[in-house]
Design an enzyme around this catalytic site. Structure first.
Site, PDB file in Angstrom:
ATOM      1  N   HIS A 232       0.839  -1.196   0.000  1.00 41.78           N
ATOM      2  CA  HIS A 232       0.000   0.000   0.000  1.00 41.78           C
ATOM      3  C   HIS A 232       0.872   1.243   0.000  1.00 41.78           C
ATOM      4  CE1 HIS A 232       0.595   1.678   4.067  1.00 41.78           C
ATOM      5  NE2 HIS A 232       0.782   0.427   4.465  1.00 41.78           N
ATOM      6  N   CYS A 233       0.278   2.353  -0.431  1.00 39.05           N
ATOM      7  CA  CYS A 233       0.869   3.679  -0.239  1.00 39.05           C
ATOM      8  C   CYS A 233      -0.242   4.542   0.344  1.00 39.05           C
ATOM      9  CB  CYS A 233       1.461   4.225  -1.540  1.00 39.05           C
ATOM     10  SG  CYS A 233       0.359   4.176  -2.960  1.00 39.05           S
ATOM     11  N   VAL A 234      -0.389   5.781  -0.064  1.00 35.03           N
ATOM     12  CA  VAL A 234      -1.486   6.590   0.469  1.00 35.03           C
ATOM     13  C   VAL A 234      -2.806   6.215  -0.197  1.00 35.03           C
ATOM     14  CG1 VAL A 234      -2.439   8.922   0.655  1.00 35.03           C
ATOM     15  CG2 VAL A 234      -0.035   8.528   1.160  1.00 35.03           C
TER      16      VAL A 234
ATOM     17  N   SER B  70       2.586   2.147  -4.789  1.00 36.31           N
ATOM     18  CA  SER B  70       2.321   0.724  -4.538  1.00 36.31           C
ATOM     19  C   SER B  70       1.990   0.005  -5.840  1.00 36.31           C
ATOM     20  CB  SER B  70       1.177   0.562  -3.531  1.00 36.31           C
ATOM     21  OG  SER B  70       0.035   1.293  -3.923  1.00 36.31           O
TER      22      SER B  70
END
Length: 272
Positions: free
Chosen positions: A174-176, A182
């Site tokens: 995941h990222c934001v 991601s």
């Protein structure tokens, strides 16, 4: 539960983009920050309630926008909520999951049987992990900017995901927003260990999660990674007049959609 506040999201994207516009439709005040036809973040306000939706594409916005213009605001709002990937988790393969940060919680990781988490956002705190089971954790502390080096992390992350798979485990990346950083790392895995050319990998991943959109710098790095793996590239960086710079050719159709949308609806836009 880990959540990202509206103010946090607004500040994050305000620092990235200056191109903000506001639309007023059927009592909704909609603030958009967009890059090409992909809308990175949308804030809408009705009855003094603020809502933020991160990472969805033009089709989703148009479908919800048309519903709003037809006078059925609840239909548009529901379309935005249901199709937002902000709280959804995408199964890329049986061993690989992709999501935005707000979707991740210890309970979800436990429920999905995740044994490894990759956090690909420098601005996020460490991902909350279950306390009653062992979950491996790795953070790729990079920002979502075209000039940031993600190429040097691709081999390591792809190999780590594969090692987890070989041990019958499952990795969540995941990222934001689950859109750029991601997604880039998931594409690297698909190329290296699923042996997919970049064009095929991108098409496949977007079919699983339509909101993915690595920034142009990351796409250039993915093209280089593909050349190292296969000796040739299936995606090219091309100059696009609408964008005013180089974009991957798989994004060209999106810019045509953006131009069409601006030509047909620009009278509804006003500067924020």
């Amino acid at each position: 539960m880990w959540f990202v506040t509206l103010a946090t999201l607004h500040d994050h994207f305000k620092n990235k983009y200056n191109n903000y516009r506001t639309i007023h439709l059927s009592g909704f005040k909609i603030l958009i920050a967009h890059f090409s036809s992909y809308i990175d973040i949308l804030f809408y306000k009705k009855n003094n309630i603020n809502t933020a939706v991160v990472g969805f594409d033009e089709d989703v916005f148009l479908s919800s926008g048309h519903a709003l213009r037809r006078g059925f605001p609840e239909t548009g709002e529901r379309a935005i909520r249901e199709k937002s990937p902000l709280t959804s988790v995408c199964e890329v393969t049986e061993c690989l999951l992709l999501s935005a940060a707000p979707a991740v919680s210890p309970g979800l990781l436990r429920e999905l049987g995740v044994s490894c988490v990759v956090n690909a956002a420098s601005e996020l705190p460490d991902t909350p992990l279950p306390q009653d089971r062992q979950v491996a954790y790795f953070k790729v502390g990079v920002e979502d900017r075209p000039n940031v080096d993600l190429l040097s992390h691709m081999d390591f992350v792809a190999d780590m995901i594969e090692e987890v798979r070989c041990a019958d485990g499952k990795t969540l990346v995941h990222c934001v927003a689950g859109v750029s950083r991601s997604a880039t790392l998931c594409l690297a895995y698909l190329m290296k260990h699923e042996r997919m050319p970049l064009r095929k990998a991108f098409s496949y991943l977007r079919s699983r999660r339509p909101s993915i959109r690595p920034n142009s710098g990351f796409f250039s790095q993915l093209i280089e990674f593909e050349r190292r793996l296969f000796g040739a590239a299936t995606v090219s960086m091309v100059h696009n007049q609408a964008a005013g710079n180089l974009i991957p050719d798989v994004y060209e159709a999106e810019y045509q959609n953006m131009l069409w949308y601006q030509q047909h609806y620009k009278h509804k836009f006003g500067r924020h």
